[in-house]
Enzyme design. Structure first.
Site, PDB file in Angstrom:
ATOM      1  N   PHE A  35       0.916  -1.281   0.003  1.00  0.00           N
ATOM      2  CA  PHE A  35       0.016   0.097   0.133  1.00  0.00           C
ATOM      3  C   PHE A  35       0.834   1.046  -0.112  1.00  0.00           C
ATOM      4  O   PHE A  35       0.504   2.318  -0.500  1.00  0.00           O
ATOM      5  CB  PHE A  35      -0.989   0.060   1.349  1.00  0.00           C
ATOM      6  N   ARG A  36       2.178   1.068   0.571  1.00  0.00           N
ATOM      7  CA  ARG A  36       2.878   2.530   0.815  1.00  0.00           C
ATOM      8  C   ARG A  36       3.613   2.776  -0.712  1.00  0.00           C
ATOM      9  O   ARG A  36       4.094   3.752  -0.454  1.00  0.00           O
ATOM     10  CB  ARG A  36       3.845   2.211   1.813  1.00  0.00           C
ATOM     11  N   GLN A 101       5.900  -6.333  10.196  1.00  0.00           N
ATOM     12  CA  GLN A 101       5.255  -5.063   9.852  1.00  0.00           C
ATOM     13  C   GLN A 101       3.979  -5.507   9.154  1.00  0.00           C
ATOM     14  O   GLN A 101       3.078  -4.456   8.930  1.00  0.00           O
ATOM     15  CB  GLN A 101       5.983  -4.116   9.100  1.00  0.00           C
ATOM     16  N   HIS A 121       2.114  -4.016  13.390  1.00  0.00           N
ATOM     17  CA  HIS A 121       1.058  -3.176  12.961  1.00  0.00           C
ATOM     18  C   HIS A 121       0.042  -3.827  13.163  1.00  0.00           C
ATOM     19  O   HIS A 121      -1.158  -3.507  12.418  1.00  0.00           O
ATOM     20  CB  HIS A 121       1.429  -2.768  11.453  1.00  0.00           C
ATOM     21  N   CYS A 129     -12.634  -5.026  19.197  1.00  0.00           N
ATOM     22  CA  CYS A 129     -13.551  -3.635  19.868  1.00  0.00           C
ATOM     23  C   CYS A 129     -12.359  -2.715  20.474  1.00  0.00           C
ATOM     24  O   CYS A 129     -11.292  -3.138  21.114  1.00  0.00           O
ATOM     25  CB  CYS A 129     -14.240  -4.413  20.926  1.00  0.00           C
ATOM     26  N   CYS A 132     -12.913  -2.760  24.612  1.00  0.00           N
ATOM     27  CA  CYS A 132     -12.676  -3.835  25.495  1.00  0.00           C
ATOM     28  C   CYS A 132     -11.683  -4.926  25.005  1.00  0.00           C
ATOM     29  O   CYS A 132     -11.151  -5.906  25.734  1.00  0.00           O
ATOM     30  CB  CYS A 132     -14.007  -4.568  26.093  1.00  0.00           C
ATOM     31  N   CYS A 154     -19.404  -3.863  19.311  1.00  0.00           N
ATOM     32  CA  CYS A 154     -19.087  -4.803  20.219  1.00  0.00           C
ATOM     33  C   CYS A 154     -20.261  -5.435  20.873  1.00  0.00           C
ATOM     34  O   CYS A 154     -21.100  -4.944  21.284  1.00  0.00           O
ATOM     35  CB  CYS A 154     -17.997  -4.325  21.267  1.00  0.00           C
TER      36      CYS A 154
HETATM   37 ZN   LIG Z   1     -16.227  -4.265  23.562  1.00  0.00          ZN
END
Ligand SMILES: [Zn+2]
Length: 248
Positions: A35-36, A101, A121, A129, A132, A154
């Site tokens: 992508f870079r 990465q 990464h 989530c 949490c 979540c």
């Molecule tokens: Zn959560």
């Protein structure tokens, strides 16, 4: 075998505890675009940074649209010769950790145990989530999103759900960076493979290995800013080179 490859094979033979550090270059040989890179996706589609993702529902929708547009390519990608050469060294007990990465999960798919892969990464093959940390599978997100682009939340705490990757503007994962630096400082050889070594702080990892007394080999198609610190630099194709020195 040419002299540089012989030297590379010898460094590997003489090492007991190798740390592998990989970047996008190893996965492009599995068909995953970098992508870079110039002309890459991020030149056409400006990356959505983390604060935007948090603040804007439209940014979250755009981010899931892009994710599911890329999914056919990502879900079909298989480990290539380079990943398999690394996994053969791992099976021989030569490798103490694989720091990557990349977010594609291909090292795990090649047979490296989850606990031995350090993803600085994150990972794009599942979602999490942001509040949490509960894991959510992509199939579930896709089903929710397919209904009028409904944003996933979540199931436990109703927090914002995002792919388990580290976005621009999102802080580096503390535990992974700590494990990566410990692994790099205690290895006897670090192989930096397919990384342009310009994205900090991850690109510091090869230098930590040098500071810890390890030897450093850089295998990348192009020159990198750390070449001057390396004991050996190989500007060669990744899969082919690794396969030839590990006798795959
Ligand atoms: Zn959560």
């Amino acid at each position: 075998m040419s002299a540089d490859l012989e030297e590379f094979a010898e460094l590997i033979d003489n090492s007991q505890s190798i740390v592998i550090f990989t970047g996008a270059g190893i996965s492009t040989e599995s068909g995953i675009p970098d992508f870079r890179s110039p002309g890459g996706l991020w030149e056409k589609n400006r990356p959505i940074d983390f604060s935007e993702f948090l603040q804007s529902e439209e940014a979250r929708r755009e981010s899931w649209r892009r994710k599911f547009a890329m999914e056919p390519v990502l879900s079909k990608a298989k480990p290539n010769k380079g990943h398999m050469a690394i996994s053969s060294l791992y099976e021989r007990g030569k490798i103490s950790a694989v720091i990557t990465q990349n977010i594609d999960g291909l090292h795990q798919a090649s047979g490296i145990r989850d606990e031995d892969v350090i993803e600085v990464h994150g990972n794009t093959t599942y979602a999490k989530c942001l509040d949490c940390g509960a894991r959510m599978e992509l199939a579930e997100v896709e089903e929710i999103f397919s209904k009028a682009e409904t944003l996933p939340t979540c199931g436990k705490c109703e927090g914002i759900v995002k792919t388990a990757t580290i976005s621009f503007g999102q802080s580096m994962p503390v535990e992974e960076m700590r494990r990566a630096s410990t692994a790099a400082r205690s290895c006897d050889l670090l192989l930096a493979i397919g990384s342009s070594l310009v994205v900090y702080p991850a690109a510091d990892i090869p230098l930590m290995a040098k500071q810890g007394g390890a030897e450093l080999v850089i295998l990348n198609r192009e020159a990198t800013p750390l070449d001057a610190y390396a004991d050996l630099v190989l500007n060669r194709e990744i899969g082919e080179t690794l396969a030839s020195v590990t006798k795959l």
